[in-house]
Design a protein around this motif. Structure first.
Motif, PDB file in Angstrom:
ATOM      1  N   LEU A   4      23.055 -15.949 -18.528  1.00  0.00           N
ATOM      2  CA  LEU A   4      22.176 -16.286 -19.643  1.00  0.00           C
ATOM      3  C   LEU A   4      20.824 -15.594 -19.551  1.00  0.00           C
ATOM      4  CD1 LEU A   4      22.686 -20.140 -20.099  1.00  0.00           C
ATOM      5  CD2 LEU A   4      23.787 -18.267 -21.330  1.00  0.00           C
ATOM      6  N   PRO A   5      20.240 -15.235 -20.696  1.00  0.00           N
ATOM      7  CA  PRO A   5      18.843 -14.774 -20.692  1.00  0.00           C
ATOM      8  C   PRO A   5      17.921 -15.931 -20.349  1.00  0.00           C
ATOM      9  CG  PRO A   5      19.651 -15.032 -22.934  1.00  0.00           C
ATOM     10  CD  PRO A   5      20.831 -15.239 -22.040  1.00  0.00           C
ATOM     11  N   ASP A   6      16.733 -15.617 -19.886  1.00  0.00           N
ATOM     12  CA  ASP A   6      15.805 -16.646 -19.411  1.00  0.00           C
ATOM     13  C   ASP A   6      15.523 -17.718 -20.459  1.00  0.00           C
ATOM     14  OD1 ASP A   6      15.677 -15.340 -17.019  1.00  0.00           O
ATOM     15  OD2 ASP A   6      13.748 -14.375 -17.390  1.00  0.00           O
ATOM     16  N   ASN A   7      15.445 -17.324 -21.731  1.00  0.00           N
ATOM     17  CA  ASN A   7      15.069 -18.293 -22.764  1.00  0.00           C
ATOM     18  C   ASN A   7      16.164 -19.306 -23.067  1.00  0.00           C
ATOM     19  OD1 ASN A   7      16.574 -16.078 -24.055  1.00  0.00           O
ATOM     20  ND2 ASN A   7      16.107 -17.125 -25.965  1.00  0.00           N
ATOM     21  N   LEU A   8      17.371 -19.092 -22.529  1.00  0.00           N
ATOM     22  CA  LEU A   8      18.464 -20.024 -22.774  1.00  0.00           C
ATOM     23  C   LEU A   8      18.752 -20.951 -21.603  1.00  0.00           C
ATOM     24  CD1 LEU A   8      21.383 -18.289 -24.720  1.00  0.00           C
ATOM     25  CD2 LEU A   8      19.699 -19.920 -25.531  1.00  0.00           C
ATOM     26  N   ILE A   9      18.193 -20.644 -20.443  1.00  0.00           N
ATOM     27  CA  ILE A   9      18.562 -21.408 -19.251  1.00  0.00           C
ATOM     28  C   ILE A   9      18.145 -22.875 -19.367  1.00  0.00           C
ATOM     29  CG2 ILE A   9      18.169 -21.677 -16.773  1.00  0.00           C
ATOM     30  CD1 ILE A   9      18.012 -18.634 -16.585  1.00  0.00           C
ATOM     31  N   LEU A  10      16.876 -23.136 -19.684  1.00  0.00           N
ATOM     32  CA  LEU A  10      16.400 -24.520 -19.783  1.00  0.00           C
ATOM     33  C   LEU A  10      17.100 -25.281 -20.914  1.00  0.00           C
ATOM     34  CD1 LEU A  10      14.615 -26.719 -18.680  1.00  0.00           C
ATOM     35  CD2 LEU A  10      12.732 -25.858 -20.105  1.00  0.00           C
ATOM     36  N   PRO A  11      17.243 -24.696 -22.118  1.00  0.00           N
ATOM     37  CA  PRO A  11      17.999 -25.412 -23.155  1.00  0.00           C
ATOM     38  C   PRO A  11      19.429 -25.725 -22.729  1.00  0.00           C
ATOM     39  CG  PRO A  11      16.752 -23.634 -24.137  1.00  0.00           C
ATOM     40  CD  PRO A  11      16.624 -23.472 -22.661  1.00  0.00           C
ATOM     41  N   TRP A  12      20.063 -24.798 -22.025  1.00  0.00           N
ATOM     42  CA  TRP A  12      21.440 -25.047 -21.578  1.00  0.00           C
ATOM     43  C   TRP A  12      21.474 -26.193 -20.566  1.00  0.00           C
ATOM     44  CZ3 TRP A  12      23.785 -24.703 -16.749  1.00  0.00           C
ATOM     45  CH2 TRP A  12      25.179 -24.838 -16.754  1.00  0.00           C
ATOM     46  N   VAL A  13      20.519 -26.225 -19.640  1.00  0.00           N
ATOM     47  CA  VAL A  13      20.464 -27.302 -18.648  1.00  0.00           C
ATOM     48  C   VAL A  13      20.287 -28.650 -19.347  1.00  0.00           C
ATOM     49  CG1 VAL A  13      19.080 -28.284 -16.771  1.00  0.00           C
ATOM     50  CG2 VAL A  13      19.647 -25.848 -16.752  1.00  0.00           C
ATOM     51  N   ARG A  14      19.426 -28.709 -20.339  1.00  0.00           N
ATOM     52  CA  ARG A  14      19.223 -29.957 -21.079  1.00  0.00           C
ATOM     53  C   ARG A  14      20.488 -30.361 -21.832  1.00  0.00           C
ATOM     54  NH1 ARG A  14      13.313 -28.283 -23.554  1.00  0.00           N
ATOM     55  NH2 ARG A  14      12.043 -28.884 -21.756  1.00  0.00           N
ATOM     56  N   TYR A  15      21.160 -29.401 -22.392  1.00  0.00           N
ATOM     57  CA  TYR A  15      22.399 -29.657 -23.134  1.00  0.00           C
ATOM     58  C   TYR A  15      23.468 -30.221 -22.207  1.00  0.00           C
ATOM     59  CZ  TYR A  15      26.581 -28.461 -25.927  1.00  0.00           C
ATOM     60  OH  TYR A  15      27.771 -28.492 -26.611  1.00  0.00           O
ATOM     61  N   ILE A  16      23.656 -29.572 -21.071  1.00  0.00           N
ATOM     62  CA  ILE A  16      24.660 -30.033 -20.114  1.00  0.00           C
ATOM     63  C   ILE A  16      24.281 -31.401 -19.560  1.00  0.00           C
ATOM     64  CG2 ILE A  16      25.698 -29.569 -17.865  1.00  0.00           C
ATOM     65  CD1 ILE A  16      26.816 -27.886 -20.141  1.00  0.00           C
ATOM     66  N   ASP A  17      22.982 -31.634 -19.370  1.00  0.00           N
ATOM     67  CA  ASP A  17      22.535 -32.928 -18.854  1.00  0.00           C
ATOM     68  C   ASP A  17      22.884 -34.055 -19.826  1.00  0.00           C
ATOM     69  OD1 ASP A  17      21.045 -34.468 -16.816  1.00  0.00           O
ATOM     70  OD2 ASP A  17      19.650 -34.841 -18.462  1.00  0.00           O
ATOM     71  N   ALA A  18      22.784 -33.778 -21.120  1.00  0.00           N
ATOM     72  CA  ALA A  18      23.147 -34.791 -22.114  1.00  0.00           C
ATOM     73  C   ALA A  18      24.629 -35.152 -22.012  1.00  0.00           C
ATOM     74  CB  ALA A  18      22.815 -34.284 -23.522  1.00  0.00           C
ATOM     75  N   TRP A  19      25.463 -34.152 -21.800  1.00  0.00           N
ATOM     76  CA  TRP A  19      26.897 -34.411 -21.653  1.00  0.00           C
ATOM     77  C   TRP A  19      27.205 -35.102 -20.330  1.00  0.00           C
ATOM     78  CZ3 TRP A  19      30.734 -34.146 -25.123  1.00  0.00           C
ATOM     79  CH2 TRP A  19      30.472 -33.490 -26.328  1.00  0.00           C
ATOM     80  N   ASN A  20      26.482 -34.744 -19.277  1.00  0.00           N
ATOM     81  CA  ASN A  20      26.682 -35.413 -17.988  1.00  0.00           C
ATOM     82  C   ASN A  20      26.333 -36.900 -18.078  1.00  0.00           C
ATOM     83  OD1 ASN A  20      27.757 -33.693 -15.930  1.00  0.00           O
ATOM     84  ND2 ASN A  20      25.867 -32.494 -15.999  1.00  0.00           N
ATOM     85  N   THR A  21      25.328 -37.231 -18.861  1.00  0.00           N
ATOM     86  CA  THR A  21      24.964 -38.641 -19.049  1.00  0.00           C
ATOM     87  C   THR A  21      26.119 -39.404 -19.680  1.00  0.00           C
ATOM     88  OG1 THR A  21      22.610 -38.104 -19.271  1.00  0.00           O
ATOM     89  CG2 THR A  21      23.356 -40.201 -20.193  1.00  0.00           C
ATOM     90  N   VAL A  22      26.747 -38.802 -20.678  1.00  0.00           N
ATOM     91  CA  VAL A  22      27.897 -39.450 -21.311  1.00  0.00           C
ATOM     92  C   VAL A  22      29.032 -39.618 -20.310  1.00  0.00           C
ATOM     93  CG1 VAL A  22      29.701 -39.189 -23.076  1.00  0.00           C
ATOM     94  CG2 VAL A  22      27.315 -38.639 -23.618  1.00  0.00           C
ATOM     95  N   LEU A  23      29.293 -38.577 -19.529  1.00  0.00           N
ATOM     96  CA  LEU A  23      30.385 -38.655 -18.548  1.00  0.00           C
ATOM     97  C   LEU A  23      30.116 -39.728 -17.505  1.00  0.00           C
ATOM     98  CD1 LEU A  23      33.017 -37.554 -17.326  1.00  0.00           C
ATOM     99  CD2 LEU A  23      31.634 -35.878 -16.078  1.00  0.00           C
ATOM    100  N   ASN A  24      28.915 -39.752 -16.958  1.00  0.00           N
ATOM    101  CA  ASN A  24      28.587 -40.746 -15.931  1.00  0.00           C
ATOM    102  C   ASN A  24      28.678 -42.164 -16.479  1.00  0.00           C
ATOM    103  OD1 ASN A  24      28.128 -38.733 -14.037  1.00  0.00           O
ATOM    104  ND2 ASN A  24      25.952 -38.555 -14.541  1.00  0.00           N
TER     105      ASN A  24
END
Length: 253
Positions: free
Chosen positions: A149-169
């Motif tokens: 990923l380019p630098d400008n997408l890394i933090l948004p991607w981490v936040r996106y995945i974190d939202a899904w991890n919350t649902v999974l947990n």
């Protein structure tokens, strides 16, 4: 000594390009000016001048076929690395017909190579491909995604995945509670065994949220009592409701 590509060696070519591996391509200026915008006209001023390009001969051989009025090469069986190189060259030189077919083929490659496709779509402003690729990065190792990923997408991607991890947990932990079985006149013993079996299907994998039919497949070994079927359906509905609340990837940008 450089040699010409067999497909691009016309005697009346007025522009000559050289690949990074020293293959020459004789091209007609009119086709470049009609079908591309990435080659500055000034570069064509001196007829016969060889113009070096950074792409390989295999990439340029594919790319230049898209600027002529002929059947374009099929990309159905092309290796992803070759497709990615062609897609980047098409964007760089604005070869319009190649840009479109490469975007379509990138979409068709999913769910494979999701981080690379997400990065490509972001670089070249293909929002629908960005949104389509993001969910397929769920179980890709963090290092693999961050590298692509380019630098400008890394933090948004981490936040996106974190939202899904919350649902999974929450999905795995929320059903620790038991329920009462009126026939057994006690806490349901069947559910005490069934709940961990279902939870095991999640495997702490985000992709499990994409296959709830498998996670909540009917138990073929025993017939569950109504109380367990009700609890099972409620569990799945809660997960689906939580997933529906997650915004699309674009909202994290």
């Amino acid at each position: 000594m450089s040699r010409y590509c067999a497909l691009f060696n016309p005697s009346d070519a007025d522009v000559v390009f050289q690949s990074c591996d020293d293959i020459l391509f004789g091209i007609h200026r009119a086709n470049l000016e009609t079908n591309t915008e990435g080659f500055p006209p000034a570069e064509f001023a001196n007829t016969g001048e060889i113009i070096p390009l950074s792409e390989s001969s295999s990439t340029l051989e594919l790319l230049f076929q898209f600027i002529y009025p002929r059947r374009h090469p099929g990309l159905d069986d092309i290796a992803f690395e070759a497709l990615a190189a062609l897609a980047e060259a098409a964007e760089k030189y604005q070869v319009f017909s190649a840009m479109n077919i490469c975007k379509i083929r990138m979409r068709d490659v999913l769910p494979n190579h999701a981080p690379e496709i997400l990065a490509y779509a972001s670089r070249h402003d293909y929002p629908h491909l960005v949104y389509g690729a993001a969910p397929f990065t769920f179980d890709v190792p963090l290092s693999g995604v961050v590298t692509a990923l380019p630098d400008n997408l890394i933090l948004p991607w981490v936040r996106y995945i974190d939202a899904w991890n919350t649902v999974l947990n929450d999905a795995i932990s929320v059903r620790q509670r038991s329920h009462y079985n009126h026939q057994q006149s006690t806490q349901c013993r069947t559910w005490k065994a069934e709940r961990p079996a279902i939870a095991q299907h999640f495997g702490h994998s985000l992709n499990s949220l994409r296959r709830l039919d498998v996670v909540f497949a009917p138990n073929r070994e025993i017939k569950l009592p109504i109380c367990c079927e009700t609890a099972k359906n409620s569990w799945r509905n809660e997960i689906e409701d939580a997933m529906a609340q997650i915004a699309e990837f674009r909202s994290f940008l």
